[in-house]
Design a protein around this motif. Sequence first.
Motif, PDB file in Angstrom:
ATOM      1  N   TYR A 211      68.077  40.737 -51.859  1.00 28.48           N
ATOM      2  CA  TYR A 211      68.658  39.382 -51.903  1.00 28.48           C
ATOM      3  C   TYR A 211      69.953  39.607 -51.357  1.00 28.48           C
ATOM      4  CZ  TYR A 211      65.676  37.538 -55.708  1.00 28.48           C
ATOM      5  OH  TYR A 211      64.596  37.272 -56.426  1.00 28.48           O
ATOM      6  N   GLU A 212      70.691  40.763 -51.379  1.00 25.07           N
ATOM      7  CA  GLU A 212      72.234  40.565 -50.821  1.00 25.07           C
ATOM      8  C   GLU A 212      72.148  40.899 -49.425  1.00 25.07           C
ATOM      9  OE1 GLU A 212      74.064  44.186 -52.858  1.00 25.07           O
ATOM     10  OE2 GLU A 212      75.091  44.638 -50.908  1.00 25.07           O
ATOM     11  N   VAL A 213      70.910  41.506 -48.976  1.00 28.48           N
ATOM     12  CA  VAL A 213      70.973  41.452 -47.478  1.00 28.48           C
ATOM     13  C   VAL A 213      70.127  40.487 -46.618  1.00 28.48           C
ATOM     14  CG1 VAL A 213      69.991  43.139 -45.636  1.00 28.48           C
ATOM     15  CG2 VAL A 213      71.046  44.060 -47.764  1.00 28.48           C
ATOM     16  N   CYS A 214      69.262  40.103 -47.251  1.00 29.68           N
ATOM     17  CA  CYS A 214      68.351  38.964 -46.568  1.00 29.68           C
ATOM     18  C   CYS A 214      68.409  37.667 -46.894  1.00 29.68           C
ATOM     19  CB  CYS A 214      66.736  39.262 -46.874  1.00 29.68           C
ATOM     20  SG  CYS A 214      66.258  41.104 -46.206  1.00 29.68           S
ATOM     21  N   ARG A 215      69.231  37.140 -47.844  1.00 27.03           N
ATOM     22  CA  ARG A 215      69.401  35.856 -48.390  1.00 27.03           C
ATOM     23  C   ARG A 215      70.376  34.992 -47.225  1.00 27.03           C
ATOM     24  NH1 ARG A 215      70.729  34.420 -54.424  1.00 27.03           N
ATOM     25  NH2 ARG A 215      68.700  35.090 -54.746  1.00 27.03           N
ATOM     26  N   THR A 216      69.858  33.990 -46.505  1.00 27.16           N
ATOM     27  CA  THR A 216      70.836  33.331 -45.774  1.00 27.16           C
ATOM     28  C   THR A 216      71.080  31.989 -46.579  1.00 27.16           C
ATOM     29  OG1 THR A 216      69.296  32.293 -44.387  1.00 27.16           O
ATOM     30  CG2 THR A 216      70.109  34.420 -43.707  1.00 27.16           C
ATOM     31  N   GLY A 217      70.082  31.499 -47.507  1.00 28.07           N
ATOM     32  CA  GLY A 217      70.176  30.123 -47.922  1.00 28.07           C
ATOM     33  C   GLY A 217      69.108  29.205 -47.109  1.00 28.07           C
ATOM     34  N   ASN A 218      68.912  29.778 -46.214  1.00 29.06           N
ATOM     35  CA  ASN A 218      67.918  28.692 -45.283  1.00 29.06           C
ATOM     36  C   ASN A 218      66.404  29.291 -45.411  1.00 29.06           C
ATOM     37  OD1 ASN A 218      70.242  27.593 -43.894  1.00 29.06           O
ATOM     38  ND2 ASN A 218      70.325  29.543 -42.936  1.00 29.06           N
ATOM     39  N   ILE A 219      65.522  28.233 -45.197  1.00 31.88           N
ATOM     40  CA  ILE A 219      64.042  28.612 -45.159  1.00 31.88           C
ATOM     41  C   ILE A 219      63.850  29.773 -44.054  1.00 31.88           C
ATOM     42  CG2 ILE A 219      63.213  26.647 -46.357  1.00 31.88           C
ATOM     43  CD1 ILE A 219      62.382  25.430 -43.544  1.00 31.88           C
ATOM     44  N   GLY A 220      63.021  30.597 -44.437  1.00 27.68           N
ATOM     45  CA  GLY A 220      62.621  31.688 -43.567  1.00 27.68           C
ATOM     46  C   GLY A 220      63.062  33.090 -44.155  1.00 27.68           C
ATOM     47  N   ASP A 221      63.862  33.018 -45.069  1.00 28.08           N
ATOM     48  CA  ASP A 221      64.233  34.162 -45.810  1.00 28.08           C
ATOM     49  C   ASP A 221      63.106  35.200 -46.216  1.00 28.08           C
ATOM     50  OD1 ASP A 221      67.121  33.439 -45.396  1.00 28.08           O
ATOM     51  OD2 ASP A 221      67.409  33.213 -47.366  1.00 28.08           O
ATOM     52  N   GLY A 222      62.131  34.604 -46.718  1.00 27.34           N
ATOM     53  CA  GLY A 222      60.906  35.123 -47.068  1.00 27.34           C
ATOM     54  C   GLY A 222      60.692  35.525 -48.606  1.00 27.34           C
ATOM     55  N   LYS A 223      59.918  36.365 -48.729  1.00 31.14           N
ATOM     56  CA  LYS A 223      59.220  36.788 -50.086  1.00 31.14           C
ATOM     57  C   LYS A 223      59.225  38.021 -50.288  1.00 31.14           C
ATOM     58  CE  LYS A 223      57.681  32.227 -50.657  1.00 31.14           C
ATOM     59  NZ  LYS A 223      58.617  31.644 -49.831  1.00 31.14           N
ATOM     60  N   ILE A 224      58.995  38.609 -51.556  1.00 33.49           N
ATOM     61  CA  ILE A 224      58.696  40.019 -52.204  1.00 33.49           C
ATOM     62  C   ILE A 224      57.372  39.704 -52.918  1.00 33.49           C
ATOM     63  CG2 ILE A 224      59.656  41.902 -53.383  1.00 33.49           C
ATOM     64  CD1 ILE A 224      62.413  40.843 -53.098  1.00 33.49           C
ATOM     65  N   PHE A 225      56.559  40.768 -52.729  1.00 37.67           N
ATOM     66  CA  PHE A 225      55.306  40.830 -53.501  1.00 37.67           C
ATOM     67  C   PHE A 225      55.282  42.139 -54.159  1.00 37.67           C
ATOM     68  CE2 PHE A 225      54.008  37.967 -49.927  1.00 37.67           C
ATOM     69  CZ  PHE A 225      54.010  36.829 -50.793  1.00 37.67           C
ATOM     70  N   VAL A 226      55.149  42.259 -55.620  1.00 35.60           N
ATOM     71  CA  VAL A 226      55.217  43.250 -56.155  1.00 35.60           C
ATOM     72  C   VAL A 226      53.822  43.781 -56.759  1.00 35.60           C
ATOM     73  CG1 VAL A 226      56.254  44.518 -58.177  1.00 35.60           C
ATOM     74  CG2 VAL A 226      57.451  42.846 -56.913  1.00 35.60           C
ATOM     75  N   TYR A 227      53.089  44.804 -56.446  1.00 39.41           N
ATOM     76  CA  TYR A 227      51.688  45.561 -56.751  1.00 39.41           C
ATOM     77  C   TYR A 227      52.191  46.865 -57.532  1.00 39.41           C
ATOM     78  CZ  TYR A 227      50.927  42.625 -52.761  1.00 39.41           C
ATOM     79  OH  TYR A 227      50.792  41.354 -51.976  1.00 39.41           O
ATOM     80  N   PRO A 228      51.036  46.967 -58.438  1.00 44.45           N
ATOM     81  CA  PRO A 228      50.863  48.306 -59.112  1.00 44.45           C
ATOM     82  C   PRO A 228      50.286  49.236 -58.281  1.00 44.45           C
ATOM     83  CG  PRO A 228      49.029  46.785 -59.811  1.00 44.45           C
ATOM     84  CD  PRO A 228      49.952  45.983 -59.183  1.00 44.45           C
ATOM     85  N   VAL A 229      50.666  50.556 -58.484  1.00 45.74           N
ATOM     86  CA  VAL A 229      50.246  51.725 -57.835  1.00 45.74           C
ATOM     87  C   VAL A 229      49.506  52.639 -58.932  1.00 45.74           C
ATOM     88  CG1 VAL A 229      50.935  53.793 -56.225  1.00 45.74           C
ATOM     89  CG2 VAL A 229      51.950  51.370 -56.063  1.00 45.74           C
ATOM     90  N   GLU A 230      48.348  53.310 -58.454  1.00 43.12           N
ATOM     91  CA  GLU A 230      47.859  54.424 -59.457  1.00 43.12           C
ATOM     92  C   GLU A 230      48.170  55.640 -59.144  1.00 43.12           C
ATOM     93  OE1 GLU A 230      43.613  53.491 -59.535  1.00 43.12           O
ATOM     94  OE2 GLU A 230      43.939  51.850 -60.568  1.00 43.12           O
TER      95      GLU A 230
END
Lengths: 120, 120, 120
Positions: free
Chosen positions: A82-101
């Motif tokens: 959030y600190e680095v990539c948030r500009t407030g404009n569309i296009g900032d993107g998404k984070i997807f979180v997955y389990p690892v075995e």
Amino acid sequence: MSETYTKLDIITRPDKFEELKNALVDIGVEGMSVSNVMGSGTQKGMTTKYRGTDYTAQLLPKIKVEVVIATTPVQDVVDKVYEVCRTGNIGDGKIFVYPVENIYRIRTGESGAAAITNKE
Amino acid sequence: MSETYTKLDIITRPDKFEELKNALVDIGVEGMSVSNVMGSGTQKGMTTKYRGTDYTAQLLPKIKVEVVIATTPVQDVVDKVYEVCRTGNIGDGKIFVYPVENIYRIRTGESGAAAITNKE
Amino acid sequence: MSETYTKLDIITRPDKFEELKNALVDIGVEGMSVSNVMGSGTQKGMTTKYRGTDYTAQLLPKIKVEVVIATTPVQDVVDKVYEVCRTGNIGDGKIFVYPVENIYRIRTGESGAAAITNKE
Ligand SMILES: Nc1ncnc2c1ncn2[C@@H]1O[C@H](COP(=O)(O)OP(=O)(O)OP(=O)(O)O)[C@@H](O)[C@H]1O
Ligand SMILES: Nc1ncnc2c1ncn2[C@@H]1O[C@H](COP(=O)(O)OP(=O)(O)OP(=O)(O)O)[C@@H](O)[C@H]1O
Ligand SMILES: Nc1ncnc2c1ncn2[C@@H]1O[C@H](COP(=O)(O)OP(=O)(O)OP(=O)(O)O)[C@@H](O)[C@H]1O
Ligand SMILES: [Mg+2]
Ligand SMILES: [Mg+2]
Ligand SMILES: [Mg+2]
């Protein structure tokens, strides 16, 4: 084993990568793998007319940063993104979180958290 | 369904790929997908000076081999990767193991283990 | 949180991509990320002789479409992929389904399903 490991896919603007990489290292992230993807997201519903043609789900170049963590909290990574990539404009993107075995270090045969953390 | 499926991401040296691919086929791995990534790992903490600049978390080219298995044991894949990819030097890479919920074969509509195994 | 999220990796013929992208948007898929992979699958056992050399596990170019869904049912995506990508010939590809723990929208800090769905 009561250890848990998590993978995050951070999909964001290519021009944020250098700053993001250094910020993740600062918070103790053990490593990362980076690749290019073409992406479409929630703008898709908004059809754009361009030279008489409807463009839906236009693809834009993004970077995908894959980070597997064992000791770093997920929330620390999310907050840093959030600190680095948030500009407030569309296009900032998404984070997807997955389990690892499990995780293995090929050089030594270590597994689990030890496979991605340094001993010294 | 009591079947379980697993995905392994094997991230290793590009020059090991041909040998690894053939070794995985030999142990019965049902298929694989390969792509290039740029990666940084546990060397990151060791800053290098190069022409007056600090290089932390330098990115190196790696291959990512994604393997989804249904009948082959995870340990067989891990052991084979060790056999082929371990040089004992840093850069040998990592294996990440993920849970898979289901698999579908687009040609036939088969799902589960049957979607990636051959009948004959 | 009782929400669940799912990721599908759809690995299919590159020339099906445009049609698939539009079909997925039609059924309400919230976004997607696309990349190129080289893949080998269940033909691997069938060694081919080409100019005197045995080719096993030959790699073919495929596209990988990654789709994270929160409100769209998995079966709707699978059915749509069958409709668009099934030719009945080998090479139609596979779908791999993975669990997702959480999703974040970098622009707003929203998490869960709200991170990939539009409010309006
Ligand atoms: N549901 C999804 N499944 C897979 N990848 C997705 C999904 N949604 C988004 N992405 C990936 O993330 C990238 C950024 O998504 P999106 O365009 O929705 O973000 P954004 O414009 O920054 O977000 P927002 O419009 O909500 O501010 C996309 O280009 C795509 O690569
Ligand atoms: N925590 C991580 N998250 C995501 N990808 C990682 C992580 N750690 C390593 N990788 C990927 O694996 C590759 C190899 O990692 P690393 O450099 O740690 O391995 P190595 O040098 O072979 O290991 P070691 O130094 O332990 O012998 C990296 O370049 C990166 O692509
Ligand atoms: N077990 C697997 N693990 C990872 N990726 C796989 C696996 N099996 C297949 N793939 C990926 O999916 C692609 C398509 O697989 P495959 O060649 O088996 O499909 P197909 O020829 O369409 O299927 P079939 O021969 O069953 O009709 C491969 O090229 C590879 O990228
Ligand atoms: Mg958007
Ligand atoms: Mg290393
Ligand atoms: Mg095949």
